[in-house]
Enzyme design. Structure first.
Site, mmCIF file in Angstrom:
data_model
loop_
_atom_site.group_PDB
_atom_site.id
_atom_site.type_symbol
_atom_site.label_atom_id
_atom_site.label_comp_id
_atom_site.label_asym_id
_atom_site.label_seq_id
_atom_site.Cartn_x
_atom_site.Cartn_y
_atom_site.Cartn_z
ATOM 1 N N LYS A 125 -15.268 -92.507 -59.382
ATOM 2 C CA LYS A 125 -14.667 -92.115 -58.113
ATOM 3 C C LYS A 125 -15.221 -93.007 -57.011
ATOM 4 O O LYS A 125 -16.413 -93.332 -56.995
ATOM 5 C CB LYS A 125 -14.994 -90.645 -57.847
ATOM 6 C CG LYS A 125 -14.343 -90.041 -56.610
ATOM 7 C CD LYS A 125 -14.730 -88.562 -56.514
ATOM 8 C CE LYS A 125 -14.162 -87.891 -55.276
ATOM 9 N NZ LYS A 125 -14.554 -86.464 -55.216
ATOM 10 N N SER A 205 -11.048 -83.276 -54.699
ATOM 11 C CA SER A 205 -10.914 -84.639 -54.219
ATOM 12 C C SER A 205 -11.072 -85.704 -55.297
ATOM 13 O O SER A 205 -10.882 -86.897 -55.019
ATOM 14 C CB SER A 205 -11.948 -84.887 -53.118
ATOM 15 O OG SER A 205 -13.271 -84.751 -53.614
ATOM 16 N N SER A 229 -13.808 -79.774 -56.394
ATOM 17 C CA SER A 229 -13.270 -81.135 -56.412
ATOM 18 C C SER A 229 -13.344 -81.839 -57.761
ATOM 19 O O SER A 229 -12.780 -82.921 -57.915
ATOM 20 C CB SER A 229 -13.977 -81.993 -55.354
ATOM 21 O OG SER A 229 -13.508 -81.661 -54.068
#
Length: 532
Positions: A125, A205, A229
């Protein structure tokens, strides 16, 4: 946990993979919107189904010389090139990936492999620092020079021989900028799409990490979570996501929201791969409070659920079709010998009222400390000014209300804040501990997500999903595994365990995954009509 315990954990997980195998439905992913197989490039010559293969299976192939990391990495890079333009999950690939893979091949030939992740492609990420690639958190404010050093977890991955394949698109600032954000959108990467239905949202996210795994663009990926997330994107994209116990994985070099809740964690297409990745990320510390290595206790086999007690927290607010998936899940677990009882953990309204104000104070403190290490805006006030001055930051949603509220929030040294966080810690832990003790549970289970909503920048997200909050606030582990579908849209089962019981939770998760057998490949449908 010492090297011997880490090795035992690895051996047990390999055994789990051998016993359970990967999810059985056909994994021939269809090309985006075409109904045919995606351009496979070298995939056919590998003799490996990337959708279903596990890390232990890949390592056996590398050990006998029938597969190389270079061939595997090339296959994933070609798949990214073919599929990513439709889902926008991968921001960038690492130009050194094939060199990393060649170094792993040399170690395999010499018999000097570094463990189960040696030669395995991993996506990160893009809020995880990498010294040789930009780390942006999705924001143009950080799109300049890369950080000066890798995050601690990236160092662990490199030391384990993993191939850093690239970076995935996050929800900008981990969805902690606007009051009504759109998950999967960032000014750097645009909008990530859900591979199952392209006009649906991937949740956030860790949007790009989950969507990339659903599309088989990497073997594993790293996500981060403050509250939901990892586990919501995992559920919404039909993959596995593990939020580790707080402190198990170092947060050094990860763009923060709150040191009191933030953690990075593994995401994968099966529990075995997630657990093997956690062993590396944690430095082998994924043990229970008694020091035992959970996955060696009860391997996931035909009897892996017999006698286990699971508390089902239904959350009917997510709708009757999600509740029907939970009913079917409970029936399957009972048929496998588990005892399933219905529960409602207490204190949820109070947790919901306190969490956000506490996070505002913590974000101001922690983002200021992080920005001071990077080029660009040096604190939150300067970041707010950057967004006002750059229209590209406002192309999906204009607001930065959370930034502005955080700037005005009480400092973390104030009695008001300290009382909030103390009450949050107490109530969140009691909500789990008291529920598990009262019903003698091995885990609490709940829906990880609703069916994916349509992506709409004007409306924003429709993501009030309370199941992740108790474990997120308490710092306890949680794990999302595929549970079923509402039409074409995946629904995950969230499993919540006790304090630092990550290994035991992963063992249980492997047994649940094997029994539910709920995974199926995405079809990249353009749309399925209005929200359900």
């Amino acid at each position: 946990m010492g090297k011997r315990s880490t090795a035992a954990m690895t051996v047990a997980l390999v055994a789990v993979s051998l016993v359970t195998g990967a999810p059985s439905p056909s994994a021939q992913a269809e090309a985006p919107g075409t109904g045919g197989p995606p351009p496979a490039g070298s995939l056919r010559t590998l003799g490996v189904d990337l959708d279903r293969v596990t890390i232990p299976e890949l390592q056996r192939r590398m050990a006998d010389g029938s597969l190389t990391s270079s061939a595997l990495t090339t296959a994933y890079l070609q798949r990214i090139e073919a599929v990513n333009p439709r889902i926008h999950a991968v921001l960038r690939t690492d130009p050194t990936a094939l060199r990393q893979a060649a170094a792993s091949d040399a170690r395999h030939r010499r018999g000097e492999t570094r463990g189960p992740l040696d030669g395995i492609p991993v996506l990160l990420k893009d809020n995880v620092n990498t010294r040789d690639m930009p780390t942006t958190a999705g924001s143009l404010a950080l799109a300049g020079r890369p950080p000066g050093a890798d995050a601690a977890l990236v160092t662990r991955l490199r030391d384990a021989g993993a191939v850093i394949l690239g970076k995935t698109n996050p929800s900008e600032w981990a969805n902690f900028r606007a009051a009504k954000p759109t998950s999967g959108w960032s000014a750097v990467g645009g909008q990530t799409n859900n591979p199952y239905v392209l006009d649906r949202n991937p949740c956030g996210s860790s949007s790009g990490s989950a969507a990339a795994l659903a599309a088989s663009l990497s073997q594993v990926a790293i996500g981060t979570e403050t509250d939901g997330s990892i586990v919501c994107p995992a559920g919404m994209n039909g993959v596995v996501g593990h939020k580790p116990s707080l402190g198990l994985v170092s947060q050094a070099g990860v763009v923060p929201i709150s040191a009191e809740q933030d953690t990075a964690g593994p995401m994968a297409r099966n529990v075995t791969d997630a657990a093997l990745t956690l062993a590396v990320l944690s430095g082998g510390r994924a043990t229970g409070s008694g020091g035992s290595v959970g996955p060696t206790d009860r391997p996931a086999n035909a009897d892996g659920l017999r006698g286990r007690r699971i508390g089902l927290w239904r959350l009917p607010s997510l709708g009757p079709r999600v509740d029907a998936v939970m009913t079917g899940t409970a029936e399957k677990l009972r048929a496998a010998g588990a005892e399933v009882v219905e529960v409602t953990p207490p204190h949820q309204e109070r947790l919901a009222a306190l969490e956000f104000p506490a996070l505002l104070s913590e974000f101001h403190r922690d983002i200021d400390a992080y920005l001071a290490t990077r080029e660009g805006p040096r604190d939150l006030a300067a970041l707010i000014g950057f967004n006002r001055a750059h229209p590209a930051e406002r192309t999906c949603f204009a607001g930065q209300e959370l930034f502005e509220q955080a700037l005005a929030a009480p400092p973390t040294t104030s009695p008001e804040y300290r009382a909030m966080r103390a009450e949050l810690k107490d109530l969140s832990r009691r909500s789990i501990d008291e529920t598990m003790a009262a019903h003698r549970l091995d885990a609490i289970a709940s829906p990880a997500n609703p069916p994916a909503w349509t992506t709409d920048c004007a409306r924003g997200d429709n993501d009030v999903i309370p199941s992740s909050t108790p474990a997120a606030v308490a710092g306890y582990p949680s794990l999302s595994v595929p549970a079923g579908f509402v039409g074409e849209l995946p629904v995950g089962l969230l499993l919540i365990g006790g304090d630092h019981q990550d290994a035991r939770l992963l063992t249980l998760g492997a047994a649940v995954e094997h029994r539910l057998d709920a995974w199926r490949a995405p079809r990249y449908l353009p749309s399925v009509g209005p929200d359900m």
